[in-house]
Design a protein around this motif. Sequence first.
Motif, PDB file in Angstrom:
ATOM      1  N   ASP A 551       0.817  -1.208   0.000  1.00 43.97           N
ATOM      2  CA  ASP A 551       0.000   0.000   0.000  1.00 43.97           C
ATOM      3  C   ASP A 551       0.855   1.264   0.000  1.00 43.97           C
ATOM      4  N   GLU A 555       0.773   4.071  -3.013  1.00 39.40           N
ATOM      5  CA  GLU A 555       0.565   5.497  -2.737  1.00 39.40           C
ATOM      6  C   GLU A 555       1.689   6.339  -3.329  1.00 39.40           C
ATOM      7  N   THR A 584      -3.400  -4.460  -3.709  1.00 42.76           N
ATOM      8  CA  THR A 584      -2.416  -3.930  -2.774  1.00 42.76           C
ATOM      9  C   THR A 584      -2.315  -4.849  -1.570  1.00 42.76           C
ATOM     10  N   GLN A 586      -0.733  -5.281   2.599  1.00 41.10           N
ATOM     11  CA  GLN A 586      -0.362  -4.584   3.821  1.00 41.10           C
ATOM     12  C   GLN A 586       1.037  -5.026   4.230  1.00 41.10           C
TER      13      GLN A 586
END
Length: 788
Positions: A551, A555, A584, A586
Motif C-alpha cells: 500500500d 501510494e 495492494t 499490507q
Amino acid sequence: MVSPLDHKLLRDLWRMKGQATAIGAVIAVGVLMLVMMTGLTASLSETRDAYYDRYRLADVFVPVARAPERLASRLAEIPGVSAVETRVEGRALIDLPGQVLPVQAQAVSLPDRGRPSLNDVFLTAGRMPASGRPDEILLLQSFAFAHGLRPGDTLRATMNGARRGFDIVGLAQSPEFLYTTAPGELVPDDARFGVIWMGRSGLAAAYDMAGAFNEALIGLSPEASEDAVLAAVDRLLEPYGGAGAYGLADQFSNRFVSEEISGLEAAAVGVPPIFLAVAAFLLYIVISRMVQSEREEIGLMKAFGYTNTEVGAHYFKLILAIAVGGALAGCLGGIAAGRALIGVYTAYFKFPFLVFQLDPASFVTGVTVSILSASAGGLFVLRRVFALTPATAMRAPAPPNFSRTGRIGHSLNRFLDQPSRMVLRRLTRQPGRMAGSIIGIASGMALSVAMITIYAGFDRTIDLTFSVVDRSDVTVSFTHPVSDKTLFELVRLPGVERAEPVRNVSVVLRHGLESHRGVLIGLPDRPELNRALDADMAPIALPERGVVLSDVLAEMLGVAPGDMLSMDVREGRQPLLQIPVAGTAQTLLGSPAYMDMEALNRTLREPGRVSGAYLTIDEAQADAIYAALQDMPTVAGVSLKSQARDAFVRLMNQGAGAIRYVMGAIAFIITFGIVYNAARIALAERSRDLASLRVIGFSKGEAAFVLLGELAVVTVIALPVGAALGYYLSFGIAAGFSTDLYQIPAVFDPVSYGQATLVVLGAALVSGGLVKRELDHADLIEALKTRE
C-alpha cells in the motif's frame, strides 16, 4: 526606579511560583521538542551534504556486467559529465573464527595509485593499501568494531569461489556506505555485512576483470541534465550488459539515509505542533482563570487611579514573564537535548563528524506561539474585568449558593451530604469552567494515549513482520538465478524441514511522472513461509497476470488496482513491460511488489528460475546446515531471521525511532502539568471559600473533599474524552514516524489505553496530594483577608 506595579509583579510571581513553574513547564516541553527536532533535521541534512561533497560521492552509478576500460573516456565525453571513475566490485564471504555462518561482504576496488576521484574513503585508522600488495585491504570501520578487528589483524574471505587470506592495514568509512545491509535485506546490521576495499589490480584478478570494469561512477556538472546523462550512459553500455544507470537519489545507502532524515523531518514538522498546540490551549485556559482570580486586585488598582492600559500592561508583563521564561527554558532544553542525541545519530548514520546546528525559525515559532497563546487567555479575561467599575471589581463575587443544585442535583440531594452537594453545585453551575478543565485534562490524556499507542505500534510492526509475514527461520540467496531443482538439494539437507523458493528481480516501476527503483518479488502459489497479506492479515492469492503492490508503494506511485504500470527490468534481457496492478498488500517493512513466480518467470522468458529460498530448520542441526550451505557454490549468503529481527529492533530504537521515548516523556510532563495546574487554579479560586468552611466547623478532610472531589469528577469525565481524542491523534503521530523503510500502525490496544489512564490518574493523585498538603497548612486568617 522600580514602579509599585513592578513590585507587585515580583510579589505575585513569588506567591504563585509553584503554579507559574507548572505553566512554564508545559510551555517549555512544547518548545523543547520543536527546537530539538528541527535542530536535528537541520544538522543531519547539513552534515550529509557536507560529507558527500568533501568525499566526492558520485551523482550517477552505473552497474555493468563487464565493460572494457577504454569506455571510460567515452563516458567522460557525454555532455554534463564532469568526472568518471571506473572500478571493480563484487560479493564476498568473510570467514570469522568461532562463527559457522559466513558473513556477507562487498569488495570494492581502489586505484592502485592515488585516491579515487569519486567515492573517496575516510581513513579512521591505519593506512591505505600499498601499491602492488593485493593482500592488503581496508575494512569498514563499523564491521571491524562489531567483530573486534583492527589494523594488523588477518582476515579470510571467499571471492569468486576462491578463499584467500588478507592483511587488514586500515579501517575506513565512506559516504557510499552510511547504510549497509546484506544483499536482499532492508535492515542494517554492522555485524552481518562488511565492506572490503583493496587495490584495483588485485580485485580485478580475483573477479577476472583485468582491463575491464563492472561499475562506473560519474560526477555531473551543475548545469547537467541527469535524465539525459542516464539515457546516454545506458545506450553506450547496453551491449556490455549495462544494468541501468541510476542517480544518487536511488543509490541504496543514500536513499535510506535520506528516508530516515525525511522521516525525522516529517515528525519534526507534524508532531511538535501537536504538542505545542495542546500546550497553547492549556495555557489559554490557565491564564484566563488565573487573571479572573485577580479581580479584586484589579479593582483596587483602578480605584487608586491606574488606567485600564496601565493595569493591562501590568498583567501582560506577568503573562510575558511566565510565557517567555517557559519558552526560553524550552529553547535551552531543546539545545541540550539535541546535543545529547547527536551522539546517537553519529553512530547510527556512521557520519565521521556531526555538529548540532540550530534552526532560528524554531526559536521564533516556539516563543511566538507561547506568548500569543498566553496573551490571548489573559487579554480575553482582562477585557471583561475592565468593564467593571472599581467598586464592583473590588467586591468579592457573591459566594456560591450551594443550597440549590439544579434539576440533576435536586434528585440526588437526599443521597448526598453537604460537601458532595457543594461539589455537584460547582460542576452544574459553572459548566464552562468545568468544560475547560475537562478538555485540558482530556488533551493530556490524548497525548499519553497517542504516545503509548505508538510504542505498541512499533511492537506490532516487529511482530507482524517477523511472525506473520515472514514465518521462516533462514533465508538463502543465490549468486544468480538458478534452476528450481536447486531447491531439492536444500530440502535433502539433514535438518531442513521445509524450503520455499522466491524470485527477486531488480526493476524500475513507473507510473506517470512517478518512479520507484526496487525489487519485484516472485512468490510461489500459496506460499507459507513468506506471504503477501491484505489489510486483515489474510494471505493474498497472487493472480496469474498482474502485480500486487504494498500500500505504501501504491501510494508513492499514485496507482490503484486496475491501473497499468511500466516495469523496466534491470537484469537478464532487460525487457520493458506493461503490467496491470492487481491489488495492494499490507506491509510494515519496506515497499515490496509481489507477483506470481511462475507468471514472472514466464514473462521474463526464464522458466523454472529462483533467486533464493526460505527455510524452516531443526535448530538442533543448525550448525551442520550452515556448514553445508557454505560449501554450496551457488549460495551467495545466508541470513537468520532471529538476527534480522534483532537488527530491526536496534534500528527502530535508534535514529528517528528513538525520538518516541523523548516524546513519551514530554507527553507525561505535559499531562502532569495540566492536572496539577487544574488543581492549583481550583485552590486559588476557592481558597476563601475553603477557609470559610474551616472557620464554620468543617474538618480538614471535608474541606479538602470539596476541592479534590471536583478534581476527581473532572478527571473521570475527561478520561473517555481523552481516550477518543487520543485514538484520532495516534494516526497523525504514527504517520509522522512512518517512512518508506518501515510503517508504524496506529493500533487500538486496550493495554495502551489502560496505561494512559493510569498516567492521568497517577498525575491526579500526586497533584491532589500536593494541593491537599498546601490546603491543610493554609493560614485561615490570611486566606480570609482581601489582598491589596
